[in-house]
Design a protein around this motif. Structure first.
Motif, PDB file in Angstrom:
ATOM      1  N   ILE A 172       5.649   1.384   1.122  1.00 30.99           N
ATOM      2  CA  ILE A 172       6.616   0.650   0.702  1.00 30.99           C
ATOM      3  C   ILE A 172       7.540   0.102   2.003  1.00 30.99           C
ATOM      4  CG2 ILE A 172       8.883   0.935  -0.310  1.00 30.99           C
ATOM      5  CD1 ILE A 172       7.685   3.331  -1.588  1.00 30.99           C
ATOM      6  N   LEU A 173       6.892  -1.046   2.120  1.00 34.43           N
ATOM      7  CA  LEU A 173       7.522  -1.873   3.156  1.00 34.43           C
ATOM      8  C   LEU A 173       8.138  -3.374   2.602  1.00 34.43           C
ATOM      9  CD1 LEU A 173       5.747  -1.415   6.257  1.00 34.43           C
ATOM     10  CD2 LEU A 173       7.827  -0.587   6.008  1.00 34.43           C
ATOM     11  N   GLY A 174       8.326  -3.407   1.132  1.00 33.65           N
ATOM     12  CA  GLY A 174       8.601  -4.653   0.593  1.00 33.65           C
ATOM     13  C   GLY A 174       7.670  -5.631   0.441  1.00 33.65           C
ATOM     14  N   GLU A 175       6.163  -5.178   0.554  1.00 37.19           N
ATOM     15  CA  GLU A 175       5.181  -6.271   0.900  1.00 37.19           C
ATOM     16  C   GLU A 175       3.937  -5.699  -0.046  1.00 37.19           C
ATOM     17  OE1 GLU A 175       3.939  -7.302   4.631  1.00 37.19           O
ATOM     18  OE2 GLU A 175       5.943  -6.956   5.455  1.00 37.19           O
ATOM     19  N   PRO A 176       3.836  -6.286  -1.416  1.00 41.33           N
ATOM     20  CA  PRO A 176       2.763  -5.758  -2.072  1.00 41.33           C
ATOM     21  C   PRO A 176       1.174  -5.984  -1.486  1.00 41.33           C
ATOM     22  CG  PRO A 176       3.902  -7.555  -3.238  1.00 41.33           C
ATOM     23  CD  PRO A 176       4.699  -7.103  -1.984  1.00 41.33           C
ATOM     24  N   GLU A 177       1.385  -6.988  -0.828  1.00 48.55           N
ATOM     25  CA  GLU A 177      -0.047  -7.332  -0.120  1.00 48.55           C
ATOM     26  C   GLU A 177      -0.426  -6.337   0.885  1.00 48.55           C
ATOM     27  OE1 GLU A 177       2.272  -9.466  -0.701  1.00 48.55           O
ATOM     28  OE2 GLU A 177       1.448 -11.150  -1.939  1.00 48.55           O
ATOM     29  N   LEU A 178       0.615  -5.844   1.306  1.00 47.00           N
ATOM     30  CA  LEU A 178       0.223  -4.761   2.551  1.00 47.00           C
ATOM     31  C   LEU A 178      -0.076  -3.539   1.930  1.00 47.00           C
ATOM     32  CD1 LEU A 178       0.444  -3.860   5.379  1.00 47.00           C
ATOM     33  CD2 LEU A 178       2.850  -3.290   5.216  1.00 47.00           C
ATOM     34  N   GLU A 179       0.524  -3.082   0.675  1.00 44.47           N
ATOM     35  CA  GLU A 179      -0.133  -1.784  -0.174  1.00 44.47           C
ATOM     36  C   GLU A 179      -1.440  -1.950  -0.349  1.00 44.47           C
ATOM     37  OE1 GLU A 179       1.396   1.048  -3.723  1.00 44.47           O
ATOM     38  OE2 GLU A 179       2.693  -0.391  -2.536  1.00 44.47           O
ATOM     39  N   ILE A 180      -1.669  -3.411  -1.213  1.00 40.26           N
ATOM     40  CA  ILE A 180      -3.201  -3.779  -1.440  1.00 40.26           C
ATOM     41  C   ILE A 180      -4.203  -3.352  -0.366  1.00 40.26           C
ATOM     42  CG2 ILE A 180      -4.655  -5.486  -2.230  1.00 40.26           C
ATOM     43  CD1 ILE A 180      -2.117  -6.557  -3.796  1.00 40.26           C
ATOM     44  N   ASP A 181      -3.817  -3.959   0.798  1.00 45.49           N
ATOM     45  CA  ASP A 181      -4.567  -3.839   2.087  1.00 45.49           C
ATOM     46  C   ASP A 181      -4.884  -2.360   2.297  1.00 45.49           C
ATOM     47  OD1 ASP A 181      -5.136  -6.580   2.157  1.00 45.49           O
ATOM     48  OD2 ASP A 181      -3.507  -6.937   3.816  1.00 45.49           O
ATOM     49  N   THR A 182      -3.769  -1.670   2.270  1.00 46.52           N
ATOM     50  CA  THR A 182      -3.895  -0.146   2.739  1.00 46.52           C
ATOM     51  C   THR A 182      -4.627   0.443   1.746  1.00 46.52           C
ATOM     52  OG1 THR A 182      -1.888  -0.424   3.468  1.00 46.52           O
ATOM     53  CG2 THR A 182      -2.629   1.611   3.465  1.00 46.52           C
ATOM     54  N   VAL A 183      -4.487   0.249   0.440  1.00 43.85           N
ATOM     55  CA  VAL A 183      -5.424   1.010  -0.433  1.00 43.85           C
ATOM     56  C   VAL A 183      -6.956   0.761  -0.206  1.00 43.85           C
ATOM     57  CG1 VAL A 183      -6.215   0.955  -3.007  1.00 43.85           C
ATOM     58  CG2 VAL A 183      -3.806   1.321  -2.452  1.00 43.85           C
ATOM     59  N   LYS A 184      -7.419  -0.462  -0.137  1.00 39.69           N
ATOM     60  CA  LYS A 184      -8.545  -0.836   0.364  1.00 39.69           C
ATOM     61  C   LYS A 184      -9.160  -0.051   1.647  1.00 39.69           C
ATOM     62  CE  LYS A 184      -8.407  -5.752  -1.677  1.00 39.69           C
ATOM     63  NZ  LYS A 184      -8.400  -6.992  -1.474  1.00 39.69           N
ATOM     64  N   ALA A 185      -8.478  -0.159   2.560  1.00 36.90           N
ATOM     65  CA  ALA A 185      -8.491   0.656   3.627  1.00 36.90           C
ATOM     66  C   ALA A 185      -8.907   1.952   3.338  1.00 36.90           C
ATOM     67  CB  ALA A 185      -7.632   0.333   4.765  1.00 36.90           C
ATOM     68  N   LEU A 186      -8.159   2.711   2.951  1.00 36.81           N
ATOM     69  CA  LEU A 186      -8.040   4.197   2.386  1.00 36.81           C
ATOM     70  C   LEU A 186      -9.485   4.484   1.704  1.00 36.81           C
ATOM     71  CD1 LEU A 186      -4.545   4.777   1.158  1.00 36.81           C
ATOM     72  CD2 LEU A 186      -5.667   6.062   3.022  1.00 36.81           C
ATOM     73  N   ARG A 187      -9.792   3.611   0.757  1.00 38.93           N
ATOM     74  CA  ARG A 187     -10.871   3.896   0.043  1.00 38.93           C
ATOM     75  C   ARG A 187     -12.179   3.705   0.894  1.00 38.93           C
ATOM     76  NH1 ARG A 187     -11.339   7.261  -3.244  1.00 38.93           N
ATOM     77  NH2 ARG A 187      -9.911   6.847  -4.672  1.00 38.93           N
ATOM     78  N   GLU A 188     -12.249   2.574   1.603  1.00 36.31           N
ATOM     79  CA  GLU A 188     -13.302   2.176   2.380  1.00 36.31           C
ATOM     80  C   GLU A 188     -13.266   3.295   3.484  1.00 36.31           C
ATOM     81  OE1 GLU A 188     -12.450  -1.372   3.868  1.00 36.31           O
ATOM     82  OE2 GLU A 188     -12.824  -2.476   1.870  1.00 36.31           O
ATOM     83  N   THR A 189     -12.394   4.262   4.036  1.00 40.92           N
ATOM     84  CA  THR A 189     -12.499   4.880   5.141  1.00 40.92           C
ATOM     85  C   THR A 189     -12.976   6.385   4.412  1.00 40.92           C
ATOM     86  OG1 THR A 189     -10.818   3.758   6.425  1.00 40.92           O
ATOM     87  CG2 THR A 189     -11.191   6.030   6.990  1.00 40.92           C
ATOM     88  N   LEU A 190     -12.134   6.762   3.382  1.00 40.98           N
ATOM     89  CA  LEU A 190     -12.274   7.864   2.896  1.00 40.98           C
ATOM     90  C   LEU A 190     -13.443   8.291   1.873  1.00 40.98           C
ATOM     91  CD1 LEU A 190      -8.543   8.665   2.109  1.00 40.98           C
ATOM     92  CD2 LEU A 190      -9.774   9.473   4.024  1.00 40.98           C
ATOM     93  N   GLY A 191     -13.883   7.406   1.374  1.00 39.08           N
ATOM     94  CA  GLY A 191     -15.319   7.352   0.412  1.00 39.08           C
ATOM     95  C   GLY A 191     -14.797   7.279  -0.782  1.00 39.08           C
ATOM     96  N   ARG A 192     -15.655   7.275  -1.710  1.00 37.73           N
ATOM     97  CA  ARG A 192     -15.578   7.149  -3.330  1.00 37.73           C
ATOM     98  C   ARG A 192     -15.020   8.677  -3.856  1.00 37.73           C
ATOM     99  NH1 ARG A 192     -18.367   3.883  -6.342  1.00 37.73           N
ATOM    100  NH2 ARG A 192     -18.313   5.624  -8.088  1.00 37.73           N
ATOM    101  N   LYS A 193     -15.183  10.037  -3.296  1.00 37.17           N
ATOM    102  CA  LYS A 193     -14.753  10.904  -3.863  1.00 37.17           C
ATOM    103  C   LYS A 193     -13.433  11.603  -3.460  1.00 37.17           C
ATOM    104  CE  LYS A 193     -19.222  12.859  -4.149  1.00 37.17           C
ATOM    105  NZ  LYS A 193     -20.452  14.071  -3.703  1.00 37.17           N
ATOM    106  N   ALA A 194     -12.684  10.899  -2.534  1.00 32.64           N
ATOM    107  CA  ALA A 194     -11.316  11.360  -2.130  1.00 32.64           C
ATOM    108  C   ALA A 194     -10.360  10.863  -3.267  1.00 32.64           C
ATOM    109  CB  ALA A 194     -10.918  10.667  -0.953  1.00 32.64           C
ATOM    110  N   MET A 195      -9.403  11.853  -3.441  1.00 28.89           N
ATOM    111  CA  MET A 195      -8.275  11.579  -4.559  1.00 28.89           C
ATOM    112  C   MET A 195      -7.163  10.597  -3.953  1.00 28.89           C
ATOM    113  SD  MET A 195      -5.546  13.974  -6.376  1.00 28.89           S
ATOM    114  CE  MET A 195      -6.747  15.097  -7.485  1.00 28.89           C
TER     115      MET A 195
END
Length: 391
Positions: A172-195
């Motif tokens: 939450i920094l008031g920028e939805p694009e930043l949240e979208i980019d972070t979700v992508k980075a989380l999934r790519e880094t943690l893999g498919r199985k992480a919740m």
């Protein structure tokens, strides 16, 4: 043990700071302030309770005066001494009395367990599980993670060091694009199985939430908490996307009527205590609404979560936690910390935790010297609350 009576109540406000402040919708989050409760009896047994804030401190102390001489095992009578008729409190009065008594009521259950020589979960019917799951937390932190890949790297480190596979956070920094980019980075880094679970504390307008959900839906988001401000808007999101939605607003009737949130996430004191939480969770089960517990509490409330989650089959999802970030607690050995996503339920009588008197005094003095930890203000503009642009 016959004839046990309440002889006094001590309520101590404390600060529970985080190692690094976090940004959230309301402002700058350096930690929280709690009220720690000790209900004393003529048999030398002391029950521990915890309120999720300090705004009810004086109400708790006033209730303590009313409870002198009462039987702590008779929870219903104790409630009648402290709380007006329930329907009036909930609809036309100040519901903070519910939170105040709810914190005391937790201490009464701690006494009940100590009198019986049994852990709380056994008084609630026994354990359906003994290891209770909790999520790790992530977010943008002052002096910590400030970029999408930094957040993802932090979670990867928690996975390597602690066996963590469940994660929840605020982006939450008031920028939805930043949240979208972070979700992508989380999934790519943690893999498919992480919740992955997310929480925006009602930050977004409905059009922006639509855009956000459209972008993050392919990344297998387990749940999104309070993405928008109303149940009706949550229902609109659910009509178009498969991401489940949870809320901190404990209104089962409205959740069912609107088909908005699928889960309610709250604190037992807010619900009026352990006994009312049992009934609330039962109602959630009957209506198909999920339930788990929120984060930021000290070890007394956390122990209550552990026992309730052990005894209640309906609490199947992991509760939130800030354990890894909390630099202090008021219980011996605290804060709790999960390993391989879980914490074992305490096996001692009652809540199964003991007060650390030195730590209690330390964090009380921290509050006296520094004031309560205000998680709504804007550090860039002292004296003002933070306002994010409405997206």
């Amino acid at each position: 043990m016959l004839g046990i009576k309440i002889t006094g109540l001590r309520a101590t406000p404390v600060n529970i700071p985080l190692e690094k402040p976090m940004w959230w919708t309301g402002g700058y989050y350096p930690g929280t302030s709690k009220t720690i409760i000790e209900v004393e009896t003529d048999q030398g047994i002391v029950g521990l309770g915890e309120a999720p804030s300090i705004d009810v401190l004086e109400s708790i102390r006033a209730m303590g005066e009313r409870l002198i001489g009462a039987d702590p095992l008779d929870v219903a009578t104790c409630e009648s001494l402290c709380v007006p008729p329930w329907q009036i409190v909930q609809n036309t009065d100040d519901s903070s009395v519910v939170k105040a008594f709810g914190a005391i009521e937790i201490a009464l259950w701690d006494i009940r367990g100590k009198v019986a020589g049994e852990p709380l979960y056994r008084l609630l019917g026994g354990a359906v599980r003994k290891e209770i799951p909790f999520t790790e937390y992530f977010g943008y932190r002052v002096g910590g993670e400030t970029e999408p890949q930094e957040v993802a790297n932090y979670c990867a480190r928690m996975s390597e060091e602690h066996g963590s596979t469940m994660f929840e956070g605020k982006l939450i920094l008031g920028e939805p694009e930043l949240e979208i980019d972070t979700v992508k980075a989380l999934r790519e880094t943690l893999g498919r199985k992480a919740m992955l679970r997310l929480d925006s504390n009602m930050q977004y307008s409905l059009p922006t939430a639509f855009r956000l959900f459209r972008e993050i839906e392919p990344y297998n988001i387990r749940n999104y908490e309070d993405p928008v401000a109303t149940f009706e808007e949550m229902a609109e999101l659910r009509r178009h996307f498969t991401i489940p939605i949870s809320t901190h607003t404990p209104d089962i009737r409205k959740a069912v009527a609107t088909r908005g949130p699928a889960y309610i996430v709250t604190n037992f004191a807010v619900l009026g205590g352990i006994a009312r939480a049992v009934r609330f969770i039962g109602a959630c089960e009957a209506m198909g609404i999920g339930f788990w517990c929120y984060s930021g509490d000290a070890g007394i409330t956390t122990a209550g979560y552990l026992h309730m989650s052990a005894a209640m089959p309906w609490i199947s999802e992991p509760s939130q936690s800030l354990f890894r970030w909390q630099i202090g607690d008021v219980i011996e050995g605290g804060p709790f910390q999960q390993k391989n996503d879980v914490i074992a339920v305490p096996e001692g009588p009652g809540l199964g935790v003991s007060l650390d008197r030195e730590a209690l005094n330390h964090w009380h003095n921290h509050l006296v010297q520094n004031g309560p930890l205000d998680h709504f203000y804007d550090p860039a503009m002292p004296g003002r609350f933070r306002r994010l642009p409405l997206n």
